[in-house]
Design a protein around this motif. Structure first.
Motif, short mmCIF file in Angstrom:
data_model
loop_
_atom_site.label_atom_id
_atom_site.label_comp_id
_atom_site.label_asym_id
_atom_site.label_seq_id
_atom_site.Cartn_x
_atom_site.Cartn_y
_atom_site.Cartn_z
N ALA A 90 41.43 57.56 43.70
CA ALA A 90 41.74 57.25 45.10
C ALA A 90 42.39 55.87 45.25
N THR A 91 42.24 55.03 44.22
CA THR A 91 42.76 53.66 44.36
C THR A 91 43.03 53.03 43.00
N LEU A 92 43.52 51.79 43.07
CA LEU A 92 43.91 51.06 41.87
C LEU A 92 42.70 50.72 40.98
N ILE A 93 42.92 50.70 39.67
CA ILE A 93 41.93 50.15 38.75
C ILE A 93 42.08 48.62 38.82
N PRO A 94 41.00 47.90 39.15
CA PRO A 94 41.14 46.44 39.25
C PRO A 94 41.69 45.84 37.95
N VAL A 138 34.09 40.84 55.09
CA VAL A 138 34.53 42.12 55.63
C VAL A 138 35.63 42.64 54.70
N ALA A 139 35.58 43.93 54.38
CA ALA A 139 36.59 44.51 53.49
C ALA A 139 37.09 45.80 54.11
N VAL A 140 38.42 46.00 54.10
CA VAL A 140 38.96 47.24 54.69
C VAL A 140 39.93 47.92 53.73
N ASP A 141 40.01 49.24 53.87
CA ASP A 141 41.03 50.02 53.17
C ASP A 141 41.40 51.19 54.09
N VAL A 142 42.62 51.64 53.98
CA VAL A 142 43.07 52.74 54.84
C VAL A 142 42.65 54.10 54.28
N ILE A 143 42.34 54.15 52.99
CA ILE A 143 41.98 55.42 52.33
C ILE A 143 40.46 55.63 52.39
N GLU A 144 40.07 56.75 53.01
CA GLU A 144 38.63 57.03 53.22
C GLU A 144 37.84 57.01 51.90
N GLU A 145 38.42 57.65 50.85
CA GLU A 145 37.71 57.72 49.56
C GLU A 145 37.54 56.34 48.94
N ALA A 146 38.52 55.46 49.16
CA ALA A 146 38.40 54.09 48.63
C ALA A 146 37.27 53.35 49.34
N VAL A 147 37.17 53.56 50.66
CA VAL A 147 36.09 52.92 51.43
C VAL A 147 34.73 53.37 50.89
N ALA A 148 34.60 54.69 50.63
CA ALA A 148 33.33 55.22 50.11
C ALA A 148 33.04 54.63 48.72
N ASP A 199 49.32 52.92 32.71
CA ASP A 199 48.23 53.36 33.59
C ASP A 199 48.71 53.73 35.00
N VAL A 200 49.73 53.04 35.50
CA VAL A 200 50.12 53.27 36.91
C VAL A 200 50.56 54.70 37.18
N ARG A 201 50.96 55.43 36.12
CA ARG A 201 51.35 56.85 36.31
C ARG A 201 50.20 57.65 36.90
N TYR A 202 48.96 57.20 36.65
CA TYR A 202 47.77 57.93 37.08
C TYR A 202 47.21 57.40 38.40
N GLU A 203 47.72 56.27 38.85
CA GLU A 203 47.16 55.65 40.06
C GLU A 203 47.94 56.11 41.29
N PRO A 204 47.27 56.12 42.48
CA PRO A 204 47.94 56.69 43.67
C PRO A 204 49.03 55.76 44.19
N LYS A 205 50.09 56.36 44.67
CA LYS A 205 51.21 55.58 45.24
C LYS A 205 50.73 54.76 46.44
N SER A 206 49.70 55.29 47.15
CA SER A 206 49.18 54.57 48.32
C SER A 206 48.65 53.18 47.96
N ALA A 207 48.31 52.99 46.67
CA ALA A 207 47.80 51.68 46.23
C ALA A 207 48.90 50.81 45.64
N LEU A 208 50.06 51.42 45.37
CA LEU A 208 51.07 50.70 44.57
C LEU A 208 52.35 50.39 45.33
N VAL A 209 52.84 51.38 46.08
CA VAL A 209 54.22 51.32 46.55
C VAL A 209 54.32 50.85 48.01
N ALA A 210 55.26 49.96 48.25
CA ALA A 210 55.53 49.53 49.63
C ALA A 210 57.04 49.57 49.86
#
Ligand SMILES: C[S@@+](CC[C@H](N)C(=O)[O-])C[C@H]1O[C@@H](n2cnc3c(N)ncnc32)[C@H](O)[C@@H]1O
Length: 281
Positions: A90-94, A138-148, A199-210
């Motif tokens: 659901a999100t980037l590997i730190p 306070v921490a926010v993310d737009v992706i529900e799964e990342a928040v969980a 690794d980025v091939r496996y990570e979601p675009k929502s965490a990478l691309v702007a």
């Protein structure tokens, strides 16, 4: 019946991971995952033999790594700062690079109210919250799964001084002022060839691309951040190694003062910060 010793299995595994630039470490982490042991075990038990079942499990994980899947996704976790962080697609590997923001924070700030925008696994928020137990984070993310996931990581690491919310950048952030706002937002251009490598091939675009050459989210954050900063507050934003001049220009256009870009351990531009300006109304 036993097959190979731990030392032999690591050597074999590393020899198979020809495309990885951390082949030995990868093989060790996969093996430790099978053994459910910590790293010291490998040094103290290197002559211990694996059972056939353990060897089979190891070769299955090794095959996934050979196909390019990140070790952190295979074993379900990674380390960040002094935390164990669960990861998910659901999100980037730190990244270790992001720890350079933490290095700077602990050297220069004693924050009381911290906001982490695009928290993902919660890495920056949880590391900051743990370093400053008196602070409110306070921490926010737009992706529900990342928040969980970030909430799960807060529990796992017993961090209680953090509130984790789903929000599109500042949209649902509580209306209060923070003395430190941090963010590692998406900052890669959609056409960047790095998106097809490692690794980025496996990570979601929502965490990478702007959009806008990777700068659109940084612009959005900078444009709104002053309304959420205290009068001595600081915004720190991670970005690409070649984006420093562009990001400083965005900070400047957004009205920040004392703008500086800092480098990671490899000496590449990694994050830019700016302060609330005296003249801001
Ligand atoms: C580069 S990742 C960083 C994750 C984490 N902070 C870290 O350093 O490992 C960017 C994060 O920003 C989140 N994100 C993307 N667009 C967002 C938005 N509009 N509002 C809030 N978060 C967003 C993504 O879901 C992702 O978790």
């Amino acid at each position: 019946m036993s097959v190979f010793s731990l030392r032999e299995v690591v050597t074999y595994g590393a020899s198979q991971l020809t495309e990885s630039d951390s082949a030995k470490l990868d093989a060790e982490l996969l093996l430790l995952h099978v053994l459910k042991q910590t790293r010291t075990f490998l040094f103290t038990h290197s002559d211990t033999e694996l059972s056939q079942e353990q060897y089979l499990q190891f070769t299955q994980l090794l095959e996934r790594r050979k196909q390019g899947e990140p070790v952190a996704y295979i074993i379900g976790q990674t380390g960040f700062w002094d935390l164990t962080i669960k990861v998910s697609p659901a999100t980037l590997i730190p990244r270790g690079d992001t720890e350079s923001l933490m290095d700077y924070i602990v050297e220069h700030f004693n924050p009381k109210n911290v906001l982490d925008l695009g928290t993902g696994t919660g890495a920056l928020a949880l590391a900051t919250a743990k370093e400053y137990p008196q602070a409110s984070v306070v921490a926010v993310d737009v992706i529900e799964e990342a928040v969980a996931l970030a909430k799960e990581n807060a529990k796992l690491n017993k961090v209680t001084n953090v509130e984790i919310l789903q929000s599109d950048w500042f949209a649902l952030v509580p209306k209060r002022r923070f003395d430190l706002i941090v963010s590692n937002p998406p900052y890669i251009d959609a056409n960047d060839h790095h998106l097809g490598e490692g690794d980025v091939r496996y990570e979601p675009k929502s965490a990478l691309v702007a959009e806008r050459h990777g700068l659109a989210d940084i612009e959005k954050i900078c444009n709104q951040a002053l309304s959420f900063l205290t009068e001595d507050g600081c915004l720190m934003v991670e970005h690409g190694y070649d984006q420093g001049p562009h990001v400083r220009a965005i900070f400047s256009q957004s009205g920040f003062s004392n703008i500086e870009t800092h480098q990671d351990l490899a000496g590449r531009d990694r994050f830019t910060l700016g302060y609330y300006p005296f003249s801001f109304v």
